[in-house]
Design an enzyme around this catalytic site. Structure first.
Site, PDB file in Angstrom:
ATOM      1  N   SER A  72      74.121  51.030  25.627  1.00 36.60           N
ATOM      2  CA  SER A  72      74.358  51.116  27.012  1.00 36.60           C
ATOM      3  C   SER A  72      75.765  52.074  27.094  1.00 36.60           C
ATOM      4  O   SER A  72      76.568  52.253  26.464  1.00 36.60           O
ATOM      5  CB  SER A  72      74.884  49.738  27.794  1.00 36.60           C
ATOM      6  OG  SER A  72      73.727  48.719  27.459  1.00 36.60           O
TER       7      SER A  72
HETATM    8  N1  SAH Z   1      73.607  45.532  24.263  1.00 37.53           N
HETATM    9  C1  SAH Z   1      72.991  46.737  23.646  1.00 37.53           C
HETATM   10  C2  SAH Z   1      72.176  47.530  24.430  1.00 37.53           C
HETATM   11  C3  SAH Z   1      70.788  47.748  24.168  1.00 37.53           C
HETATM   12  S1  SAH Z   1      69.431  48.050  24.932  1.00 37.53           S
HETATM   13  C4  SAH Z   1      73.896  47.602  23.134  1.00 37.53           C
HETATM   14  O1  SAH Z   1      75.148  47.507  23.311  1.00 37.53           O
HETATM   15  O2  SAH Z   1      73.623  48.513  22.462  1.00 37.53           O
HETATM   16  C5  SAH Z   1      68.873  46.562  25.424  1.00 37.53           C
HETATM   17  C6  SAH Z   1      68.221  45.748  24.155  1.00 37.53           C
HETATM   18  O3  SAH Z   1      67.624  44.548  24.797  1.00 37.53           O
HETATM   19  C7  SAH Z   1      67.120  46.503  23.281  1.00 37.53           C
HETATM   20  O4  SAH Z   1      67.542  46.689  21.887  1.00 37.53           O
HETATM   21  C8  SAH Z   1      65.907  45.631  23.399  1.00 37.53           C
HETATM   22  O5  SAH Z   1      65.344  45.620  22.232  1.00 37.53           O
HETATM   23  C9  SAH Z   1      66.536  44.197  23.819  1.00 37.53           C
HETATM   24  N2  SAH Z   1      65.538  43.411  24.376  1.00 37.53           N
HETATM   25  C10 SAH Z   1      64.576  43.690  25.410  1.00 37.53           C
HETATM   26  N3  SAH Z   1      63.981  42.523  25.799  1.00 37.53           N
HETATM   27  C11 SAH Z   1      64.331  41.573  25.193  1.00 37.53           C
HETATM   28  C12 SAH Z   1      64.144  40.159  24.943  1.00 37.53           C
HETATM   29  N4  SAH Z   1      63.201  39.623  25.662  1.00 37.53           N
HETATM   30  N5  SAH Z   1      64.781  39.726  23.971  1.00 37.53           N
HETATM   31  C13 SAH Z   1      65.888  40.104  23.124  1.00 37.53           C
HETATM   32  N6  SAH Z   1      66.251  41.403  23.090  1.00 37.53           N
HETATM   33  C14 SAH Z   1      65.330  41.961  24.257  1.00 37.53           C
END
Ligand code: SAH
Length: 223
Positions: A72
């Site tokens: 993010s």
């Molecule tokens: N907080 C992360 C943002 C990553 S993007 C950071 O700081 O890098 C969002 C993430 O949510 C992705 O890795 C995706 O695989 C995950 N995601 C999406 N749907 C999800 C779900 N139902 N359960 C767990 N993770 C999920």
């Protein structure tokens, strides 16, 4: 392996000076919480992306982390952390969507304990290595569909969802402590999503929405 002081410190585009410049830009954009700003000034974001793009780690943009996912944007990390921190220090926090692990790392410096759930195993493995390397020991992770939350450790004082579902998964509401707060982007990918803030009181749930945001989709099941 534990990261060396030199790796953590970085050089040039990954240096402390560059990180401090990012924090100043976040202040210009309205981030006010001192604890959040201090933490963003210390967590080495360049170690949460591949080396090939580390020089861009302190730009205020989302960056690719593989598997079609992104780390993010710093502003989103700061704003969502600030919202969770509104009533002071946090006990237990649940994050859904570990991704690179950066947001969890930031939360781990602001809360007693962080529980983070991710549905893509390869991303989770990398994030776990980073937590180990940086010796962030109060983060526990789980490979699962975060729509179910992580019931055994709940209820949580804060819940942060970093992917956007079309509607709020019920189990997450149930796992929010009375007096707790959840921050979650809600909406589909074709239009803008709104950052939704839910607070739970003894009387029930209250919700308000903030500016439009853009997150990767929340998907169900493990991949
Ligand atoms: N907080 C992360 C943002 C990553 S993007 C950071 O700081 O890098 C969002 C993430 O949510 C992705 O890795 C995706 O695989 C995950 N995601 C999406 N749907 C999800 C779900 N139902 N359960 C767990 N993770 C999920």
């Amino acid at each position: 392996m534990i990261a060396t002081a030199q790796q953590i410190a970085g050089i040039g585009f990954t240096s402390q000076r560059t990180r401090t410049r990012m924090v100043r830009r976040l202040m210009d954009r309205g981030i006010e919480n001192e604890d959040v700003l201090t933490v963003l000034n210390t967590v080495p974001r360049h170690l949460f992306v591949d080396e090939a793009i580390a020089s861009r780690a302190y730009e205020d943009v989302a960056l690719p982390i593989g598997e079609g996912q992104t780390i993010s944007q710093p502003y989103a990390v700061a704003r969502m952390s600030e919202i969770l921190m509104q009533d002071g220090p946090l006990g237990k926090v649940l994050e859904v969507g570990t991704g690179s692990g950066y947001q969890a790392a930031v939360l781990s410096r602001l809360a007693d304990q962080v529980f983070s759930v991710e549905r893509i195993q390869s991303l989770l493995d990398k994030a776990r290595h980073r937590f180990q390397a940086l010796q962030y020991r109060n983060i526990r992770t789980r490979y699962s569909d975060g729509g179910w939350g992580w019931e055994s450790h709940g209820p949580y004082d804060g819940i942060m969802v970093t992917a956007a579902p079309r509607s709020i998964p019920q189990p997450l509401l149930q796992q929010l402590a009375v007096g707790g707060r959840m921050v979650i982007p809600v909406g589909d990918q074709s239009s803008e999503q709104s950052l939704t803030i839910i607070t739970r009181t003894s009387a029930g749930f209250a919700s308000r929405e903030e500016s439009n945001v853009s997150f990767v989709p929340f998907l169900t099941g493990k991949s």
